[in-house]
Design a protein around this motif. Sequence first.
Motif, short mmCIF file in Angstrom:
data_model
loop_
_atom_site.label_atom_id
_atom_site.label_comp_id
_atom_site.label_asym_id
_atom_site.label_seq_id
_atom_site.Cartn_x
_atom_site.Cartn_y
_atom_site.Cartn_z
N SER A 142 0.55 -1.74 -0.44
CA SER A 142 -0.38 -0.18 0.27
C SER A 142 0.94 1.27 0.24
N ARG A 143 1.46 1.37 0.43
CA ARG A 143 2.40 2.47 0.87
C ARG A 143 3.72 2.71 -0.18
N GLY A 182 1.70 4.78 -3.04
CA GLY A 182 1.15 5.89 -2.53
C GLY A 182 0.43 6.02 -1.35
N ALA A 183 0.22 4.30 -0.29
CA ALA A 183 -0.74 4.70 0.78
C ALA A 183 -0.56 6.18 1.47
N THR A 184 -0.21 7.01 2.24
CA THR A 184 -0.74 7.48 3.35
C THR A 184 -0.40 6.70 4.62
N ASP A 185 0.18 7.83 5.80
CA ASP A 185 0.14 7.03 6.81
C ASP A 185 -1.22 6.62 7.47
N PHE A 232 -4.21 6.49 5.69
CA PHE A 232 -4.63 5.41 4.93
C PHE A 232 -4.10 3.83 5.31
#
Lengths: 217, 298
Positions: B208-209, B212-215, B217
């Motif tokens: 996910s990271r 482009g996942a934020t913290d 998310f």
Amino acid sequence: MIRFDQVSKRYPGGIAALTGLTFAVESGEMIVLSGHSGAGKSTLLKLIPAIERPTDGAVIVNGQNVSALKRAAVPYLRRNLGMVFQDQKLLHDRSVFDNVMLPLAIAGVAVRDAGRRVRAALDKVGLLDREKAMPVALSGGEQQRLAIARAVVARPAILIADEPTAHLDDATAADIAAMFHAFNQVGVTVLVATHHEALFAPYMTRRIVLSHGRLLA
Amino acid sequence: MKGWMLHHRQAAAQALRRLAGTPLNTLLGALVLGIALALPAAGEMVLANFQRLAQRIAAAPQISVFMALDAAKKDVADVESRLRKHPQTREVRVVPREETLKRLKDSEGLGEVLESLPRNPFPDAFVVLPGDESPAALEAMREEFAGYPRVEHVQLDSAWVKKLDALLRLSRLAIVLLAAVLGVALVAVTFNTIRLQILTQQEEIEVSRLLGATDGFVRRPFLYFGALQGLAGGLVAWLAVLGATFLLRGPVAELAGLYGIDFTLHILPLADSTLLFGLAALLGWMGAWLSLTRHLSK
């Protein structure tokens, strides 16, 4: 679109992976990055989405200095890049459909739109009829196509792929190469690291050759 | 804003799926938390009932005035008129000694004992409801009434109300302390559950990271998971206390009946129930938050 300016990367322990790289990739270009194993291809690709940071120099993507990007801004950079990883990084506990859905869920795309876009991406890579399958049930080539579908579903302007044809038979590898060319044809900037340069020869792409972390050509 | 709502809905749905995906673990987790929370919740239920009872019994302070056993009818009438004329008495109820004797003879157990006594052991008495209920006024009245002729003893019934009040306050403090200790346990249990969750979801978090996942998310489903598990624990505790209330209601009513009190055990009050659910969810969320902060690699 992508510019490397005197970029060096040393890993802890003093191993120099990249030394003094300077080059640019124009919008809409397709670049094949080649070189021997350990030449620094993967490291170079990892600098673009800020998975790794350069020790020296600047990496500019879309006018943004990625090497100096704040941690909190990195996710938004990555959402504009499509990435196909060397080890694919598929999630094996969810279906083909849900794997491709992940980038859209992360970007907060409304569910109904997202479903349509997932099917469009699966259609482009020829996996539309496998949307309910689990990744483990797919062949090596199908898994690679799934990874590509996930990379392009958010319609990124830049597509980066690290050894997308490794472990594939020649025919399948040629299919995958053609697929990258097709994305390039519709305007996506493509950067592929491979040691199967021959596969991409028909498309007359520009080559960047690395040797021991330095630019050869 | 719309995307933010969507993220929260999706995170909550994902947390629910994870809870539903491992029903046995979810059930065991809820039971552990529920049993821990049931202790203070049950204490609070008992305390709330005691308070209700105490309020009913001692709605207002009373002053009991007891005459000497050998006081004449004239003396009694004299004291009664003085009490009634007193500017600070609101109501004066006469309790004649014959009536007291009759009432207690009719009651369970004491009848035979009283029959065997040679004479009426009870004095004439008055129950005075004071107009001014301040402690100083009550004390002044007690002293004044005690000085009336032939008055043997004056009792301030607010004294035991004060003692009961102090006892209830002490019990409340004990329950709060118990809840605090068990609340820490709840945070610790959630902390560990989330740690294991993070370990099993390591791959998903990493991918996910990269996509482009934020913290936020990444963390949100775990926070919802912690809060929901806490809430489930709260629900188990609430149901346990509810069950206990219904089981005890019959025997308690019977016991109260023996003392001549008409009393029904009430379930945990709404405010306390809300507090239980709110705290359970909040502590679960906190446990998850601490665990994420500690275990999620940057």
